[in-house]
Design an enzyme around this catalytic site. Structure first.
Site, PDB file in Angstrom:
ATOM      1  CG  HIS A   1      -1.802   1.317   1.528  1.00 49.62           C
ATOM      2  ND1 HIS A   1      -3.062   1.213   1.256  1.00 49.62           N
ATOM      3  CD2 HIS A   1      -1.438   2.579   1.764  1.00 49.62           C
ATOM      4  CE1 HIS A   1      -3.631   2.225   1.367  1.00 49.62           C
ATOM      5  NE2 HIS A   1      -2.730   3.207   1.584  1.00 49.62           N
ATOM      6  CD  GLU A   2       1.567   3.435   3.734  1.00 45.96           C
ATOM      7  OE1 GLU A   2       1.699   4.366   2.935  1.00 45.96           O
ATOM      8  OE2 GLU A   2       0.596   3.379   4.461  1.00 45.96           O
TER       9      GLU A   2
ATOM     10  CG  HIS B   1       0.329   6.305  -0.796  1.00 40.72           C
ATOM     11  ND1 HIS B   1      -0.485   7.047  -1.480  1.00 40.72           N
ATOM     12  CD2 HIS B   1       0.044   5.827   0.375  1.00 40.72           C
ATOM     13  CE1 HIS B   1      -1.863   6.880  -0.536  1.00 40.72           C
ATOM     14  NE2 HIS B   1      -1.351   5.967   0.494  1.00 40.72           N
TER      15      HIS B   1
HETATM   16 ZN    ZN Z   1      -2.571   5.292   1.863  1.00 33.52          ZN
END
Ligand code: ZN
Length: 670
Positions: free
Chosen positions: A459-460, A463
């Site tokens: 997830h990170e 980003h």
């Molecule tokens: Zn996030």
């Protein structure tokens, strides 16, 4: 001695930064940039280069402030926190002065009116700048403008205090245990850390803390209900009037103040509520649309969630309390899939996971990620990587700070260390901070992740991909900047899907002792377990999102925040299990009271719809389809805030977003 924060270019030597450097550096950079601001204000008929000089100015301030914010999050000390707190009003003041400058506003208006020959990104930069200035109160009369500044200053300080209270309350908790039977079920790695911690304090037995990995492990694994209950209570009463440190760091008054300040600010700007103001920078257009979206999801998920709870209680053989859910879920999952989170841990040593994750990114976006030496990191466990394109050209860098420790904010996040810029006389490549709170390695094992933690890392990293693969030259709309907040979670939630792909699992898994990849059978069950209790998880997220949004949309100064009453109303609507009366969830909700996600927590669900729909394009074309990946990179990752988010999505997908892929992916719809 030189001040390591005062750099024209590049990254600072983090290890050399001392709290004593902070205030002098901030004062110096702000004085310099103030005089540049005055210069810019004197140009009444600016050309586009003028806007770029302002981009440079913003970057100059951020490059000094960002490392301070970062260090205060990852290795806070009382001295650093004091320095941070004393600079916060200075920084806020500078941005307000900037944001309320009528001269700048006139300059940007002039640019907007003389738009011939301008590119899409240049136009977007000007539009965004005008919007930001309006939202900083530039159009208000002097008295209201002054009031707006006061409110913003107070709000900034109170949000920071909220976060600090939560960090202190979390760090203060200790549980000392000498009876091994009270800890039955906890994994050996956690017990070993707890034993070492006790020894270090000269104690017998085990000493446990409230860091996020310990908390989640206790809730899912501890056989003793009393231990789970203690942990649950400690967790949901942090920084409140309840629990083991009742009243010590109580955030209740701050919550009231923060809501009042936000409401008044919104009204000054002409919005009826802070929720309305929040939507001014989002894809969603109205509070009615947001609430409708959340209620629709709740209606579609409720039946599945109810069935899941019935199954779970049947499995447990009794009614479940809030502190039982994770434990019995884990047990049922183990029984149904012959799969346990802890059993998989040895197959996910962090170095292996990172290697596989980099391979996924490499395959999709034709990049290579390699570890590289860098100037003094802030902690010995921090690593630095370079990201290169297929021709070997440097694209940017990534810091990883992976382990939980005291004085580090909980959770996981990506932050900008440097933002991409190609301006006259100034070029800079993007660098990302990737921060997690995983259990550190022990003397005989590396850091081992649960699959949930693997997903968090993906997830990170999603980003970070948007931050690093941006092709926009102007920092204010490069990477995640200028992206509507409810679209920001699109790349991150999109990338989570790759932690589940059968062809990826062998890349990211390998037993830390034997090196063997995860057995085929386990891979299959892990995949099958993805939608396990998705309905309950959905309802929990909807509870948070509805609470946040209604809290800001319905706020009335005559009534105050009505936190507990509103929570009770929402829980009656969407929660399936009774919440104990001592629960003070709001006092720990730093997403919305510490900053960014206020009246925006719904963004996770909003973007999850986009992410699932985007990924369904890959499901149709193949998980590593080069053409689809190229289109995703171009429409979503590379263009960042330089174009309309919905338009970009439609270009990628060939149609507007649909709710169906999310409901299908999470197993809520067939
Ligand atoms: Zn996030």
């Amino acid at each position: 001695m030189e001040n390591p924060l005062l750099l024209e270019r590049g990254l600072p030597d983090f290890a050399a930064i001392d709290p004593a450097h902070v205030e002098p550096a901030i004062r110096k950079v702000l004085a310099e940039q103030r005089s540049k601001l005055q210069q810019a204000e004197s140009d009444t008929q600016p050309a586009f280069a003028w806007a770029l000089s302002l981009e440079r100015m913003q970057d100059a301030v951020r490059r000094v402030w960002a490392p301070i914010v970062h260090l205060n999050s990852v290795c806070s000390t009382p001295e650093l926190r004091d320095a941070y707190n004393s600079c916060l009003p200075l920084i806020t003041d500078f941005w307000l002065e900037y944001g309320q400058s009528e001269k700048l506003y006139e300059g940007f208006e002039h640019l907007q009116q003389n738009a011939v020959g301008r590119t899409g990104a240049e136009t977007k930069l000007i539009d965004e700048a005008l919007k930001d200035l309006r939202l900083a109160g530039v159009a208000l009369n002097p008295e209201r403008r002054r009031r707006f500044r006061e409110l913003t200053q107070q709000l900034t300080a109170k949000q920071a205090k909220f976060e600090q209270n939560l960090m202190d309350a979390t760090d203060a908790f200790r549980l000392h245990e000498t009876r091994s039977e009270a800890l039955t079920g906890l994994p050996a790695q956690l017990l070993e850390r707890a034993r070492q911690a006790a020894k270090k304090d000269g104690l017998d037995g085990w000493l446990l803390f409230l860091d996020p990995p310990t908390y989640t492990t206790v809730m899912a694994q501890a056989e003793a209900e009393a231990l789970r209950r203690s942990y649950y209570e400690a967790w949901v009463t942090r920084a409140s009037d309840q629990g083991p440190h009742a009243g010590r760091w109580d955030n209740a008054a701050l919550i009231e103040d923060i809501l009042a300040l936000r409401h008044e600010s919104a009204q000054l700007l002409g919005f009826s509520s802070f929720a309305q103001l929040s939507l001014a920078t989002k894809m969603a257009v109205s509070p009615v649309q947001v609430l409708g979206f959340l209620q629709d999801l709740a209606a579609k998920s409720r039946g599945v969630a109810e069935t899941e709870l019935v199954e779970l209680e049947a499995h447990a053989g009794r009614r479940l309390q809030a502190w039982d859910l994770a434990f019995y879920s884990e047990r049922l999952k183990r029984e149904r899939f012959e799969l346990s989170a802890e059993e998989l841990r040895p197959f996910f040593p962090l170095p292996r996971v990172l290697e596989g994750l980099f391979r996924v990114a490499g395959q999709l976006f034709k990049v290579r990620i390699v570890q590289h030496e860098t100037l003094g990191p802030w902690h010995p466990t921090v690593a630095y990587y370079e990201i290169l394109d297929s021709a070997g050209r440097l694209i940017g860098g990534i810091f990883t700070d992976m382990y939980a420790r005291p004085n580090k904010r909980g959770g996981a996040w990506m932050d900008e260390a440097l933002t991409r810029a190609r301006l006259p006389d100034f070029e800079q490549l993007p660098v990302a901070h990737l921060v997690c709170n995983f259990s550190p390695p022990t003397s005989d094992a590396p850091c081992l992740l649960t699959h949930d933690e693997v997903v968090t890392l993906f997830h990170e990293f999603g980003h970070a991909l948007q931050h690093l693969l941006t092709e926009i030259d102007f920092p204010s709309i490069a990477g995640i900047n200028g992206v509507p907040w409810d679209a920001v979670e699109l790349p991150s939630q999109f990338f989570e899907n790759y932690a589940w792909l059968p062809e990826v699992l062998p890349w990211i898994s390998g037993h830390h002792r034997s090196g063997e990849t995860m057995p085929r059978q386990k891979l299959a069950t892990l995949k099958a377990s993805r939608s396990f209790q998705a309905g309950l998880a959905m309802m929990r997220q909807l509870e948070f999102a509805l609470f946040d949004f209604r809290l800001h949309a319905e706020y009335d100064p005559r009534q105050g925040a009505r936190v507990e009453a509103l929570l009770a109303e929402i829980r009656a609507e969407v929660s399936l299990i009774e919440t104990p009366s001592f629960n003070r969830f709001a006092a720990t909700f730093s997403h919305i009271f510490g900053g960014g996600y206020a009246a925006g927590y719904y963004s996770y669900k909003w973007a999850e719809v986009l992410a699932a729909d985007a990924f369904s394009a890959f499901e149709e074309a193949g998980g590593f389809c080069a053409a689809t990946a190229e289109r995703f990179r171009r429409c979503v990752l590379a263009s960042g805030g330089s174009r309309d988010a919905l338009e970009a999505f439609v270009e990628f997908r060939g149609r507007p977003p649909s709710l169906d892929p999310l409901l299908r992916q999470s197993g809520i719809a067939a």
